[in-house]
Design a protein around this motif. Structure first.
Motif, PDB file in Angstrom:
ATOM      1  N   ARG A 247      -5.188   6.419 -16.927  1.00 28.38           N
ATOM      2  CA  ARG A 247      -3.892   6.750 -16.343  1.00 28.38           C
ATOM      3  C   ARG A 247      -3.286   5.574 -15.573  1.00 28.38           C
ATOM      4  O   ARG A 247      -2.137   5.636 -15.171  1.00 28.38           O
ATOM      5  CB  ARG A 247      -4.028   7.969 -15.426  1.00 28.38           C
ATOM      6  N   THR A 248      -4.064   4.541 -15.335  1.00 31.32           N
ATOM      7  CA  THR A 248      -3.545   3.365 -14.632  1.00 31.32           C
ATOM      8  C   THR A 248      -3.932   2.095 -15.385  1.00 31.32           C
ATOM      9  O   THR A 248      -4.683   1.260 -14.878  1.00 31.32           O
ATOM     10  CB  THR A 248      -4.070   3.306 -13.181  1.00 31.32           C
TER      11      THR A 248
ATOM     12  N   ARG B  46       0.836  -1.212   0.000  1.00 30.50           N
ATOM     13  CA  ARG B  46       0.000   0.000   0.000  1.00 30.50           C
ATOM     14  C   ARG B  46       0.867   1.257   0.000  1.00 30.50           C
ATOM     15  O   ARG B  46       0.616   2.206  -0.755  1.00 30.50           O
ATOM     16  CB  ARG B  46      -0.899  -0.005   1.234  1.00 30.50           C
TER      17      ARG B  46
ATOM     18  N   TRP C  16       2.315   1.856  -3.367  1.00 26.77           N
ATOM     19  CA  TRP C  16       1.270   2.322  -4.289  1.00 26.77           C
ATOM     20  C   TRP C  16       0.927   3.783  -4.023  1.00 26.77           C
ATOM     21  O   TRP C  16       0.683   4.556  -4.966  1.00 26.77           O
ATOM     22  CB  TRP C  16       0.029   1.446  -4.168  1.00 26.77           C
ATOM     23  N   ILE C  17       0.913   4.195  -2.758  1.00 25.66           N
ATOM     24  CA  ILE C  17       0.658   5.601  -2.430  1.00 25.66           C
ATOM     25  C   ILE C  17       1.733   6.493  -3.055  1.00 25.66           C
ATOM     26  O   ILE C  17       1.446   7.585  -3.555  1.00 25.66           O
ATOM     27  CB  ILE C  17       0.598   5.798  -0.900  1.00 25.66           C
TER      28      ILE C  17
ATOM     29  N   ARG D  94     -10.585   6.205  -3.574  1.00 29.41           N
ATOM     30  CA  ARG D  94     -10.602   7.227  -4.629  1.00 29.41           C
ATOM     31  C   ARG D  94     -11.793   7.060  -5.568  1.00 29.41           C
ATOM     32  O   ARG D  94     -11.907   7.784  -6.555  1.00 29.41           O
ATOM     33  CB  ARG D  94      -9.298   7.169  -5.441  1.00 29.41           C
TER      34      ARG D  94
ATOM     35  N   ASP E 105     -10.564   0.908  -6.510  1.00 25.30           N
ATOM     36  CA  ASP E 105     -10.032   1.618  -5.352  1.00 25.30           C
ATOM     37  C   ASP E 105     -11.173   2.359  -4.671  1.00 25.30           C
ATOM     38  O   ASP E 105     -11.623   3.401  -5.172  1.00 25.30           O
ATOM     39  CB  ASP E 105      -8.955   2.601  -5.818  1.00 25.30           C
TER      40      ASP E 105
ATOM     41  N   LEU F 278       1.585  10.408  -9.773  1.00 24.69           N
ATOM     42  CA  LEU F 278       0.529  10.723 -10.732  1.00 24.69           C
ATOM     43  C   LEU F 278      -0.096  12.080 -10.433  1.00 24.69           C
ATOM     44  O   LEU F 278      -0.284  12.918 -11.320  1.00 24.69           O
ATOM     45  CB  LEU F 278      -0.561   9.651 -10.685  1.00 24.69           C
ATOM     46  N   GLU F 279      -0.435  12.295  -9.175  1.00 27.41           N
ATOM     47  CA  GLU F 279      -1.195  13.483  -8.802  1.00 27.41           C
ATOM     48  C   GLU F 279      -0.362  14.751  -8.832  1.00 27.41           C
ATOM     49  O   GLU F 279      -0.900  15.847  -8.975  1.00 27.41           O
ATOM     50  CB  GLU F 279      -1.819  13.263  -7.424  1.00 27.41           C
TER      51      GLU F 279
ATOM     52  N   ARG G 124       0.839   6.773  -6.690  1.00 28.23           N
ATOM     53  CA  ARG G 124      -0.314   7.668  -6.848  1.00 28.23           C
ATOM     54  C   ARG G 124       0.120   9.122  -6.659  1.00 28.23           C
ATOM     55  O   ARG G 124      -0.362  10.018  -7.355  1.00 28.23           O
ATOM     56  CB  ARG G 124      -1.392   7.317  -5.822  1.00 28.23           C
ATOM     57  N   SER G 125       1.026   9.376  -5.722  1.00 30.89           N
ATOM     58  CA  SER G 125       1.520  10.729  -5.500  1.00 30.89           C
ATOM     59  C   SER G 125       2.235  11.256  -6.739  1.00 30.89           C
ATOM     60  O   SER G 125       2.071  12.426  -7.125  1.00 30.89           O
ATOM     61  CB  SER G 125       2.458  10.746  -4.298  1.00 30.89           C
TER      62      SER G 125
ATOM     63  N   SER H 267      -9.967   3.873 -16.020  1.00 32.66           N
ATOM     64  CA  SER H 267      -8.933   4.889 -15.896  1.00 32.66           C
ATOM     65  C   SER H 267      -7.889   4.738 -16.985  1.00 32.66           C
ATOM     66  O   SER H 267      -7.263   3.688 -17.109  1.00 32.66           O
ATOM     67  CB  SER H 267      -8.264   4.796 -14.516  1.00 32.66           C
TER      68      SER H 267
END
Length: 466
Positions: free
Chosen positions: A126-127, A75, A78-79, A117, A114, A85-86, A82-83, A124
């Motif tokens: 983007r993923t 996890r 993965w965070i 989110r 998910d 990406l954002e 994701r960070s 998506s």
């Protein structure tokens, strides 16, 4: 596009998980598999064609997989992804699944959701989610991916002994799909009648297609063809040998129910995974039953994205775009997650097309054509005018009753586009060039999907006599 690799190994639950991203690794455990009765029932419901499982149920299934996989170290890694990406440090994160235990690979990973989110991976761009066999398992030699337009598609549609498939209707739909792309981008050759594996082999050698599209009945271990005028199941092994010698083929699309469904007892039994072992760069196969017209619709969006999308030649992005469109049109069905993509290409690119060769037959109407400003910087006033024109005149109240729920998805897409324009204006004022460039890429990809979604909505209204 960065890779987030998930590898699951073991002979029984709990299975070991290894995740890797940007030279960092994480270890974890995974406890779910298809030997569990609850999962057998959930997969049965997902595969129903006559009764849609519903959005809430699909999300429930996908959430279970997500929450069991993305725990603790996995996890946290993965965070981090994701960070990236954002914050614009990554344009996308490709989730690559190497699933060793057969009972784990047989789970519906394409339902991954998910809940924090509120994001379905299948919706998506983007993923993108792909399955791989090449990370730890030998596959055939790499193939030349340079291609020239028009791409050649061989449509193999054997006679249906059951009478349940409308073969001629599907052939016509595929031809219409190619016509919509235009003869400069795609040409179709058909193989029909009572042909068998030898005739298929000969057609592949004669026509040397870039894409093989098979429309037939399927089983997890084979495709229905003919032999000596008798219906015959061509096994995954015989199809593998055939494709090993058909080195022109970069993509196999199997519109055959269950041809992508693996066994919970043994690896590499499905037709899809066997063909990847033959060295084909990408294979798409159905893990559940799917209506012919939905499979063809998926193919239409897929090839449009592959040729005219934001990343021409990248099959993972094309599949993500096609899934996203099906999801927007019918999130209560699992049609968007029924196709499985097996990928044998590090960056997703299975076609290297000549520069400037794509986009010549765009399906967007000339009146809606987007402005093409100088690289990187956009004329945001022109982009806002394009969005207003795209939205104008689309009367969603004229949609057929069973599709009116999609109005909200369209409105959310419009708002997302407006939000991206607002963010671009803000970043332009700040002079933040790296984040601005990343946001431009995200915005352009969203534009392409909106144009295709509007085209689908117009077709639905027209088809209903609106």
């Amino acid at each position: 596009m960065l890779n987030f690799d998930i590898t699951i190994r073991g002979s029984a639950a709990p299975y070991s998980v290894t995740a890797s991203y940007r030279q960092r690794t994480a270890e974890g455990a995974f406890a779910l598999d298809l030997t569990q009765e609850a999962w057998q029932e959930q997969c049965r419901r997902l595969g129903q064609v006559d009764e849609a499982p519903g959005t809430a149920f699909i999300r429930h299934v996908g959430s279970q997989i997500f929450q069991d996989l993305f725990r603790d170290q996995v996890r946290d890694l993965w965070i981090r992804a994701r960070s990236d990406l954002e914050t614009g440090q990554a344009e996308g994160v490709r989730l690559r699944l190497a699933l060793y235990p057969p009972a784990v690979a047989a789970l519906p990973w394409e339902s991954l959701y998910d809940p924090d989110r509120n994001m379905a991976f299948g919706a998506s761009g983007r993923t993108p989610l792909v399955r791989v066999e090449n990370l730890f398992q030998h596959v055939g030699p790499s193939r030349e991916i340079q291609a020239s337009l028009p791409l050649h598609l061989l449509l193999a549609a054997p006679e249906d002994p059951t009478g349940l498939m409308a073969a001629q209707a599907e052939i016509q739909l595929v031809r219409q799909m190619a016509e919509r792309l235009g003869p400069a981008q795609m040409q179709v050759t058909t193989l029909e009648g009572r042909f068998g594996i030898l005739e298929l082999h000969q057609a592949l050698q004669t026509h040397r297609p870039d894409i093989l599209y098979v429309a037939s009945h399927g089983e997890p271990d084979g495709i229905l063809l003919w032999q000596q005028d008798v219906p015959h199941l061509a096994t995954s092994e015989s199809l593998r040998v055939t494709l090993e010698r058909a080195t022109s083929v970069k993509l196999v699309f199997l519109n055959a129910c269950l041809a992508g469904q693996g066994s919970a007892q043994a690896r590499f039994t499905s037709v899809g995974s066997q063909l990847l072992q033959a060295g084909v760069p990408a294979v798409i196969a159905m893990q559940y039953p799917i209506p012919d017209e939905v499979a063809v619709d998926f193919a239409r969006h897929l090839f449009d994205e592959l040729l005219n999308g934001p990343c021409p030649g990248a099959i993972d992005m094309a599949v993500a775009g096609a899934r996203s469109t099906l999801y927007m049109l019918a999130p209560h069905t699992f049609s968007y997650g029924t196709p499985i993509l097996w990928l044998n290409a590090e960056d997703g690119r299975i076609l290297r097309l000549p520069r400037g060769s794509v986009g010549s037959a765009s399906t967007a109407r000339p009146s809606m054509a987007r402005p093409h400003p100088a690289p990187v910087h956009l004329d945001l006033s022109q982009e806002e005018a394009w969005l207003a024109e795209l939205v104008a005149g689309l009367d969603l109240t004229r949609l057929p009753g069973q599709l009116r729920f999609i109005a909200r998805s369209w409105e959310e897409s419009v708002e997302e586009c407006r939000s991206l324009l607002y963010q671009l204006r803000h970043l332009e004022q700040q002079g933040d060039e790296p984040r601005y460039a990343a946001k431009v890429s995200q915005y352009r990809a969203h534009q392409q999907r909106m144009e295709r979604l509007r085209s689908s909505l117009e077709d639905a209204i027209r088809g209903h006599g609106g």
